[in-house]
Design an enzyme around this catalytic site. Structure first.
Site, PDB file in Angstrom:
ATOM      1  N   HIS A   1     106.145 -46.409 126.008  1.00 55.85           N
ATOM      2  CA  HIS A   1     105.594 -47.037 127.215  1.00 55.85           C
ATOM      3  C   HIS A   1     106.553 -46.774 128.356  1.00 55.85           C
ATOM      4  O   HIS A   1     107.779 -46.732 128.169  1.00 55.85           O
ATOM      5  CB  HIS A   1     105.447 -48.552 126.997  1.00 55.85           C
TER       6      HIS A   1
ATOM      7  N   ASN B   1     106.799 -47.238 133.004  1.00 60.18           N
ATOM      8  CA  ASN B   1     106.183 -47.388 134.327  1.00 60.18           C
ATOM      9  C   ASN B   1     107.253 -47.382 135.403  1.00 60.18           C
ATOM     10  O   ASN B   1     108.400 -47.767 135.163  1.00 60.18           O
ATOM     11  CB  ASN B   1     105.290 -48.631 134.407  1.00 60.18           C
TER      12      ASN B   1
ATOM     13  N   ARG C   1     107.361 -48.235 139.737  1.00 58.34           N
ATOM     14  CA  ARG C   1     106.506 -48.803 140.778  1.00 58.34           C
ATOM     15  C   ARG C   1     107.296 -49.182 142.029  1.00 58.34           C
ATOM     16  O   ARG C   1     108.509 -49.381 141.980  1.00 58.34           O
ATOM     17  CB  ARG C   1     105.773 -50.029 140.229  1.00 58.34           C
TER      18      ARG C   1
ATOM     19  N   GLY D   1      91.838 -57.708 138.045  1.00 59.01           N
ATOM     20  CA  GLY D   1      92.195 -56.298 138.132  1.00 59.01           C
ATOM     21  C   GLY D   1      91.205 -55.431 137.373  1.00 59.01           C
ATOM     22  O   GLY D   1      90.280 -55.917 136.718  1.00 59.01           O
TER      23      GLY D   1
ATOM     24  N   ILE E   1      89.817 -53.807 134.537  1.00 64.61           N
ATOM     25  CA  ILE E   1      90.032 -54.148 133.135  1.00 64.61           C
ATOM     26  C   ILE E   1      90.326 -52.926 132.272  1.00 64.61           C
ATOM     27  O   ILE E   1      91.160 -52.976 131.363  1.00 64.61           O
ATOM     28  CB  ILE E   1      88.839 -54.954 132.576  1.00 64.61           C
TER      29      ILE E   1
ATOM     30  N   SER F   1      91.848 -50.161 133.054  1.00 61.75           N
ATOM     31  CA  SER F   1      93.225 -49.705 133.264  1.00 61.75           C
ATOM     32  C   SER F   1      94.228 -50.693 132.683  1.00 61.75           C
ATOM     33  O   SER F   1      95.242 -50.304 132.107  1.00 61.75           O
ATOM     34  CB  SER F   1      93.493 -49.519 134.766  1.00 61.75           C
TER      35      SER F   1
END
Length: 300
Positions: free
Chosen positions: A102, A104, A106, A259, A261, A263
């Protein structure tokens, strides 16, 4: 800054999906362009039923508008507007010997009603979730993470490795989700680090992702495995689901603020098991993994 970082994650999405398709050799990413009613949108890319990857997503988004009430309370601010962009990925391989990964990265900005920026920060990280523990893989992953951090500050790796160990912790199970990596949030301007400095650091970590993960996939993807190995993988995937739905702040925020869903739940694996009161055999490879997950290890 927001245009610069959004351009970067668009480029990074291209690089990561191309590299993963090359490793898989069979499946390709399906692209889904979507718009957010409140402002902005994203580009979701999903790979499924490949030779190496059972399911994975590499998503980017850039959204803006009025900051939702729940976030106003969380950030202790009034009625402000926001911009947020990021790349988020989760990869679930077929072979239980290949770990899930995983990551990310941002960037977030807030503005008053006159359009003046009143806050900004970076966040992100990457972490590894194996089903069978190969210590050389954990060492490799953490070595790449440390190398990226060390180029910017000698304390960053130890600091953000510790935050990662604390964050990806299934407290209701008293065990880690995986063997960790890096996790950082609210990286704001200081006397030591400008926002340009933070941007360079986050990009360094993002650029290191393929170096940290692809060699592990190449090393493990053709290893033989049994149906028992697969069952264990699916039981451990259950723990992954538990963390994402019970503890993960990003998932919970997305679900509570209406949001997108598909994604939000892209991170969930396709095949999972929950076996009542399951315990691995004593001195087995499965138990070896659990011993490591009960207490974080300093891999480098």
């Amino acid at each position: 800054m927001k245009e610069r970082f959004y351009k970067y994650i668009q480029q990074l999405q291209e690089e990561i999906t191309a590299a993963l398709e090359k490793v898989d050799g069979s499946a390709t990413f399906k692209e889904d362009i979507w718009d957010r009613p409140g402002g902005g949108g994203g580009r979701t890319r999903v790979i499924e039923n490949g030779a190496v990857f059972e399911k994975g997503g590499v998503n980017i988004s850039a959204v803006h508008g009025v900051l939702p009430d729940t976030m106003q309370k969380a950030f202790n601010v009034g009625d402000v507007d926001f911009f947020a962009c990021g790349l988020s990925l989760v990869i679930h391989p077929n072979n239980p010997m290949v770990p899930t990964v995983h990551a990310n990265w941002r960037y977030f900005e807030m503005y008053d009603k006159q359009g003046v920026k009143v806050g900004s920060w970076f966040g992100g990280g990457q972490d590894l979730t194996p089903y069978y523990l190969f210590e050389e893989d954990a060492i490799h992953f953490h070595t790449v993470c440390k190398s990226a951090c060390d180029k910017h500050h000698p304390d960053f790796y130890s600091k953000y490795k510790k935050v990662c160990d604390e964050y990806f912790w299934n407290s209701h199970r008293e065990e880690a989700r995986g063997v960790g990596g890096l996790f950082f949030d609210h990286l704001q301007e200081t006397s030591e680090m400008t926002m340009d400095n933070w941007c360079d650091f986050v990009r360094e970590v993002g650029d290191s992702f393929l170096k940290s993960y692809i060699p592990i996939v190449e090393r493990r993807k053709d290893m033989s495995f049994t149906e028992e190995n697969r069952t264990w993988q699916e039981i451990r995937r259950g723990r992954y689901v538990e963390f994402n739905l019970v503890h993960d702040k990003g998932t919970l925020f997305g679900l509570k603020t209406n949001g997108r869903i598909e994604s939000i739940l892209m991170s969930l694996p396709p095949r999972v098991q929950w076996v009542y009161d399951h315990h691995p055999e004593i001195d087995s490879e499965e138990e070896k993994l659990l011993e490591v997950l009960r207490k974080p290890v300093d891999w480098v």
